[in-house]
Scaffold this motif. Structure first.
Motif, PDB file in Angstrom:
ATOM      1  N   ALA A 116       0.833  -1.205   0.000  1.00 10.01           N
ATOM      2  CA  ALA A 116       0.000   0.000   0.000  1.00 10.01           C
ATOM      3  C   ALA A 116       0.872   1.261   0.000  1.00 10.01           C
ATOM      4  N   ALA A 117       1.988   1.219   0.717  1.00  5.02           N
ATOM      5  CA  ALA A 117       2.895   2.368   0.761  1.00  5.02           C
ATOM      6  C   ALA A 117       3.500   2.660  -0.604  1.00  5.02           C
ATOM      7  N   LYS A 118       3.550   1.651  -1.464  1.00  7.58           N
ATOM      8  CA  LYS A 118       4.091   1.830  -2.818  1.00  7.58           C
ATOM      9  C   LYS A 118       3.009   2.240  -3.806  1.00  7.58           C
ATOM     10  N   GLY A 119       1.784   2.441  -3.316  1.00  5.69           N
ATOM     11  CA  GLY A 119       0.709   2.930  -4.176  1.00  5.69           C
ATOM     12  C   GLY A 119      -0.276   1.888  -4.642  1.00  5.69           C
ATOM     13  N   ALA A 120      -0.141   0.639  -4.200  1.00  9.21           N
ATOM     14  CA  ALA A 120      -1.067  -0.408  -4.632  1.00  9.21           C
ATOM     15  C   ALA A 120      -2.410  -0.258  -3.924  1.00  9.21           C
ATOM     16  N   VAL A 121      -3.464  -0.632  -4.607  1.00 13.01           N
ATOM     17  CA  VAL A 121      -4.803  -0.595  -4.040  1.00 13.01           C
ATOM     18  C   VAL A 121      -5.487  -1.932  -4.294  1.00 13.01           C
ATOM     19  N   ALA A 122      -6.482  -2.245  -3.457  1.00 10.65           N
ATOM     20  CA  ALA A 122      -7.233  -3.490  -3.600  1.00 10.65           C
ATOM     21  C   ALA A 122      -8.716  -3.156  -3.758  1.00 10.65           C
ATOM     22  N   PHE A 123      -9.474  -4.120  -4.259  1.00 13.58           N
ATOM     23  CA  PHE A 123     -10.883  -3.911  -4.535  1.00 13.58           C
ATOM     24  C   PHE A 123     -11.716  -5.040  -3.940  1.00 13.58           C
ATOM     25  N   GLY A 124     -12.979  -4.751  -3.714  1.00 11.67           N
ATOM     26  CA  GLY A 124     -13.902  -5.780  -3.279  1.00 11.67           C
ATOM     27  C   GLY A 124     -14.765  -5.308  -2.120  1.00 11.67           C
ATOM     28  N   PRO A 125     -15.749  -6.101  -1.757  1.00 13.06           N
ATOM     29  CA  PRO A 125     -16.042  -7.426  -2.302  1.00 13.06           C
ATOM     30  C   PRO A 125     -16.662  -7.347  -3.698  1.00 13.06           C
ATOM     31  N   LEU A 126     -16.222  -8.257  -4.541  1.00  8.12           N
ATOM     32  CA  LEU A 126     -16.694  -8.335  -5.917  1.00  8.12           C
ATOM     33  C   LEU A 126     -17.298  -9.711  -6.160  1.00  8.12           C
ATOM     34  N   PRO A 127     -18.430  -9.768  -6.855  1.00  6.94           N
ATOM     35  CA  PRO A 127     -19.002 -11.077  -7.173  1.00  6.94           C
ATOM     36  C   PRO A 127     -18.177 -11.777  -8.254  1.00  6.94           C
ATOM     37  N   LEU A 128     -18.147 -13.075  -8.197  1.00  6.44           N
ATOM     38  CA  LEU A 128     -17.481 -13.858  -9.234  1.00  6.44           C
ATOM     39  C   LEU A 128     -18.293 -13.734 -10.517  1.00  6.44           C
ATOM     40  N   THR A 129     -17.624 -13.465 -11.640  1.00 10.13           N
ATOM     41  CA  THR A 129     -18.289 -13.352 -12.940  1.00 10.13           C
ATOM     42  C   THR A 129     -17.449 -14.072 -13.994  1.00 10.13           C
ATOM     43  N   ILE A 130     -17.938 -14.087 -15.221  1.00  6.94           N
ATOM     44  CA  ILE A 130     -17.189 -14.711 -16.316  1.00  6.94           C
ATOM     45  C   ILE A 130     -16.188 -13.746 -16.932  1.00  6.94           C
ATOM     46  N   ALA A 131     -16.238 -12.468 -16.528  1.00  6.51           N
ATOM     47  CA  ALA A 131     -15.309 -11.454 -17.057  1.00  6.51           C
ATOM     48  C   ALA A 131     -14.223 -11.153 -16.022  1.00  6.51           C
ATOM     49  N   ASP A 132     -13.023 -10.795 -16.504  1.00  8.47           N
ATOM     50  CA  ASP A 132     -11.947 -10.402 -15.599  1.00  8.47           C
ATOM     51  C   ASP A 132     -12.361  -9.193 -14.773  1.00  8.47           C
ATOM     52  N   GLN A 133     -12.031  -9.244 -13.477  1.00  8.80           N
ATOM     53  CA  GLN A 133     -12.262  -8.116 -12.580  1.00  8.80           C
ATOM     54  C   GLN A 133     -10.996  -7.851 -11.792  1.00  8.80           C
ATOM     55  N   LYS A 134     -10.653  -6.571 -11.637  1.00  8.21           N
ATOM     56  CA  LYS A 134      -9.456  -6.216 -10.874  1.00  8.21           C
ATOM     57  C   LYS A 134      -9.688  -6.458  -9.400  1.00  8.21           C
ATOM     58  N   ILE A 135      -8.757  -7.191  -8.786  1.00 13.74           N
ATOM     59  CA  ILE A 135      -8.798  -7.411  -7.346  1.00 13.74           C
ATOM     60  C   ILE A 135      -7.722  -6.579  -6.653  1.00 13.74           C
TER      61      ILE A 135
END
Length: 192
Positions: A116-135
């Motif tokens: 996180a200190a290097k600028g990374a971010v996370a996402f969710g909660p996200l439902p499982l789908t057939i398309a790519d989703q950023k986590i």
């Protein structure tokens, strides 16, 4: 014999050139630190009604390496997930003809403090789908001084099944669903 040696020498030269070229650009690698199959066993009314969550079940190590050579590339990367079901019907298949919606399963990403200190971010909660989703992602931009080799930083993945109460949709409670042995494969992709 002479032709084979010349071809072999050309292949070695190409591989060495490719290796040097890649080294000049740096790399992003992923390793599975912990986690594996996730089994949701609904063996009580409470679990059936409220769902099950496995917090930080899977741990991915993300290693970013920059050679220190100033280039026009970026160390940006993203971690994505999706259903790996070949038929793309948006369903989790049971052992019989029973199915659940993919959205019954939710995924949440978390990045450790170092990442996180290097600028990374996370996402969710996200439902499982057939398309790519950023986590998770890191939109790092080129660093003129070059960045060192980072030790593996962690992206932690939390899985939840049947945890969002109705009204349906968008709820994903399992109340009223047919008990069965359901299986789904999740594909995780690192691009950078």
């Amino acid at each position: 014999m002479k032709t084979v040696i010349i071809c072999l020498a050309c292949i070695i030269f190409i591989l060495l050139f490719f290796n040097v070229n890649c080294e000049a650009q740096g790399s992003v690698r992923i390793t599975v630190q912990s986690g594996g199959n996730v089994s949701f066993v609904f063996n009580s009314i409470d679990k059936y009604k409220n769902g099950i969550t496995y917090t930080n079940w899977t741990s991915f190590g993300i290693t970013v390496e920059d050679t220190g050579v100033v280039t026009s590339y970026s160390n940006a990367w993203k971690l994505e997930f999706k259903d790996n079901n070949a038929d793309g019907d948006g369903l989790i298949n049971g052992s019989g003809a029973n199915t659940l919606l993919l959205t019954t399963l939710r995924v949440t990403g978390t990045v450790n403090a170092s990442l996180a200190a290097k600028g990374a971010v996370a996402f969710g909660p996200l439902p499982l789908t057939i398309a790519d989703q950023k986590i998770a992602e890191d939109l790092d931009i080129p660093n003129a001084a070059g960045e060192p080799v980072y030790p593996p930083d962690l992206v932690l993945i939390t899985y939840a099944c049947g945890t969002i109460p109705c009204p349906c949709p968008p709820g994903n409670t399992l109340l009223g669903q047919i008990p069965d042995y359901y299986v789904v494969d999740i594909e995780v992709t690192l691009t950078g």
